[in-house]
Design an enzyme around this catalytic site. Sequence first.
Site, PDB file in Angstrom:
ATOM      1  N   GLY A 227       0.834  -1.204   0.000  1.00  0.00           N
ATOM      2  CA  GLY A 227       0.000   0.000   0.000  1.00  0.00           C
ATOM      3  C   GLY A 227       0.865   1.248   0.000  1.00  0.00           C
TER       4      GLY A 227
ATOM      5  CB  THR B  50       7.886  -4.849   0.134  1.00  0.00           C
ATOM      6  OG1 THR B  50       6.589  -4.442  -0.310  1.00  0.00           O
ATOM      7  CG2 THR B  50       8.925  -4.408  -0.887  1.00  0.00           C
TER       8      THR B  50
ATOM      9  CG  ASP C   8      -0.504  -0.900   8.943  1.00  0.00           C
ATOM     10  OD1 ASP C   8      -1.371  -0.007   8.921  1.00  0.00           O
ATOM     11  OD2 ASP C   8      -0.463  -1.836   8.128  1.00  0.00           O
TER      12      ASP C   8
ATOM     13  NE  ARG D 207     -25.525  12.727  17.352  1.00  0.00           N
ATOM     14  CZ  ARG D 207     -25.786  13.367  16.230  1.00  0.00           C
ATOM     15  NH1 ARG D 207     -24.789  13.846  15.513  1.00  0.00           N
ATOM     16  NH2 ARG D 207     -27.006  13.518  15.817  1.00  0.00           N
TER      17      ARG D 207
ATOM     18  CG  MET E 211      -6.693   1.951   7.829  1.00  0.00           C
ATOM     19  SD  MET E 211      -5.879   2.371   6.257  1.00  0.00           S
ATOM     20  CE  MET E 211      -7.166   1.920   5.100  1.00  0.00           C
ATOM     21  N   GLY E 212      -4.372  -0.007  10.671  1.00  0.00           N
ATOM     22  CA  GLY E 212      -3.248  -0.555  11.446  1.00  0.00           C
ATOM     23  C   GLY E 212      -3.083  -2.049  11.339  1.00  0.00           C
ATOM     24  NE  ARG E 213      -0.721  -5.046   7.743  1.00  0.00           N
ATOM     25  CZ  ARG E 213       0.255  -5.768   7.216  1.00  0.00           C
ATOM     26  NH1 ARG E 213      -0.006  -6.648   6.294  1.00  0.00           N
ATOM     27  NH2 ARG E 213       1.502  -5.594   7.594  1.00  0.00           N
TER      28      ARG E 213
ATOM     29  CD  GLU F 230      -7.358  -1.871   9.444  1.00  0.00           C
ATOM     30  OE1 GLU F 230      -8.244  -1.569   8.642  1.00  0.00           O
ATOM     31  OE2 GLU F 230      -6.158  -1.994   9.115  1.00  0.00           O
TER      32      GLU F 230
ATOM     33  NE  ARG G  92      -2.718   3.158   1.913  1.00  0.00           N
ATOM     34  CZ  ARG G  92      -3.201   2.030   1.384  1.00  0.00           C
ATOM     35  NH1 ARG G  92      -3.541   1.040   2.174  1.00  0.00           N
ATOM     36  NH2 ARG G  92      -3.313   1.889   0.104  1.00  0.00           N
TER      37      ARG G  92
HETATM   38  O1  F6P Z   1      -1.007  -1.757   5.579  1.00  0.00           O
HETATM   39  C1  F6P Z   1      -1.514  -0.499   5.340  1.00  0.00           C
HETATM   40  C2  F6P Z   1      -3.011  -0.525   5.305  1.00  0.00           C
HETATM   41  O2  F6P Z   1      -3.492   0.787   5.081  1.00  0.00           O
HETATM   42  C3  F6P Z   1      -3.687  -1.153   6.523  1.00  0.00           C
HETATM   43  O3  F6P Z   1      -3.695  -0.299   7.624  1.00  0.00           O
HETATM   44  C4  F6P Z   1      -5.031  -1.501   5.961  1.00  0.00           C
HETATM   45  O4  F6P Z   1      -5.640  -2.558   6.673  1.00  0.00           O
HETATM   46  C5  F6P Z   1      -4.705  -1.924   4.553  1.00  0.00           C
HETATM   47  O5  F6P Z   1      -3.472  -1.332   4.223  1.00  0.00           O
HETATM   48  C6  F6P Z   1      -5.731  -1.513   3.531  1.00  0.00           C
HETATM   49  O6  F6P Z   1      -5.378  -2.078   2.329  1.00  0.00           O
HETATM   50  P1  F6P Z   1      -6.032  -1.685   0.941  1.00  0.00           P
HETATM   51  O7  F6P Z   1      -5.406  -0.397   0.500  1.00  0.00           O
HETATM   52  O8  F6P Z   1      -5.676  -2.819   0.057  1.00  0.00           O
HETATM   53  O9  F6P Z   1      -7.504  -1.513   1.165  1.00  0.00           O
END
Ligand code: F6P
Length: 363
Positions: free
Chosen positions: A13, A122, A144, A179, A186-188, A239, A290
């Site tokens: 990515g 990579t 991440d 609320r 993100m972050g896997r 996530e 990103r």
């Molecule tokens: O690894 C970077 C990342 O942005 C993660 O945080 C996220 O889960 C994933 O890539 C999203 O991937 P894609 O761009 O394939 O949706």
Amino acid sequence: MSVKRIAIVTGGGDCPGLNAVIRAATTTAIREHGIDVVGIEDGFLGLVEPRVRLMPLDLERVRDILPKGGTILGTTNRGKPFGYPVKQADGSVIYEDRSKLMLQRLEDLGIDAIVMIGGDGTMAIAQRLREMGVQVVGVPKTIDNDLSVTDYTFGFDTACNIAMEALDRLHTTAYSHDRAMFVEVMGRHAGWIAMHAGLAAGADVILLPEIPYRVDSVVAKIRERQARGVTFSIIVVAEGAVPQDGEISMMQDKYTSRQRLGGAAHRIADAVCDQIDLEVRVTVLGHIQRGGTPSHFDRVLGTRFGHAAAQLVADGEFGRMVTLSGLEVRDCDIQDAINKPNLVDPNGQMVQAARALGVCMGD
Ligand code: F6P
């Protein structure tokens, strides 16, 4: 044998700071060492598809790209040299090993070494190419921050700043409307973005993959704040956050039919909403994290990494990945970077500080 021509490739990515690395590596190679530089387009696709696609990189081409997000070379998280997807007549996909074709092309093009900029995927490819005799140098990239050995990857700081700003903005609308705002970042499988952005924005709850959560605990925190007269809450959800009695939340991408991480914030919001006396809203930040221009930190880190990578190539130090260790740029064996991921320590200082400030970590 001295290196005369190198290739630069960006894999996986994209993330802010890639162009800073490309610029610094290219400029150092040309100005300091007289090495010719080309970029491989779209990850490894530019070398494994029927038509070779290279971008000549000279001082003119890399001028003005420092503040630009993304990568001028293009990237992909598919099209690996060892598993290139080929669509069959019946619609199915088979994965071909095109690494030998790639090696042949490197030789034909007179490319002596490759600077590979990417994340764990990579670096795993870099290691395999290295075992096949390719001279590689790695540069760690990912928002991440989940690569071990290096203290930081570039792109992470920018992503945290974007998430922090989003949380600040949601804060003002949360208190105005009473609320509970659930925000997915993100972050896997690593909770670094959630941890940093959550702390930086004063979140009330931070849910990390590293600390499985209980719904009760999140409900109790929101109620406790209400009992004190604070009628809103900010809940940051990585996530990859996972309930103590459940699995990581995956979803099938509607457009590609592939499985990907997603749904974590909606899942916890759904579980909590009937148990609290606040309206609930869910925001998924997604790829905004990103995109766009890199932060000052990522521009400097990318520049230092790019320079160091070109230096390693010129010194003939292959099989290495540049790293940040404290304030120093160093390097390590690429294999060490892929042995295990870099995760938030559930008992580490950051988590301790958050807990001391009253942040609910979900457990
Ligand atoms: O690894 C970077 C990342 O942005 C993660 O945080 C996220 O889960 C994933 O890539 C999203 O991937 P894609 O761009 O394939 O949706």
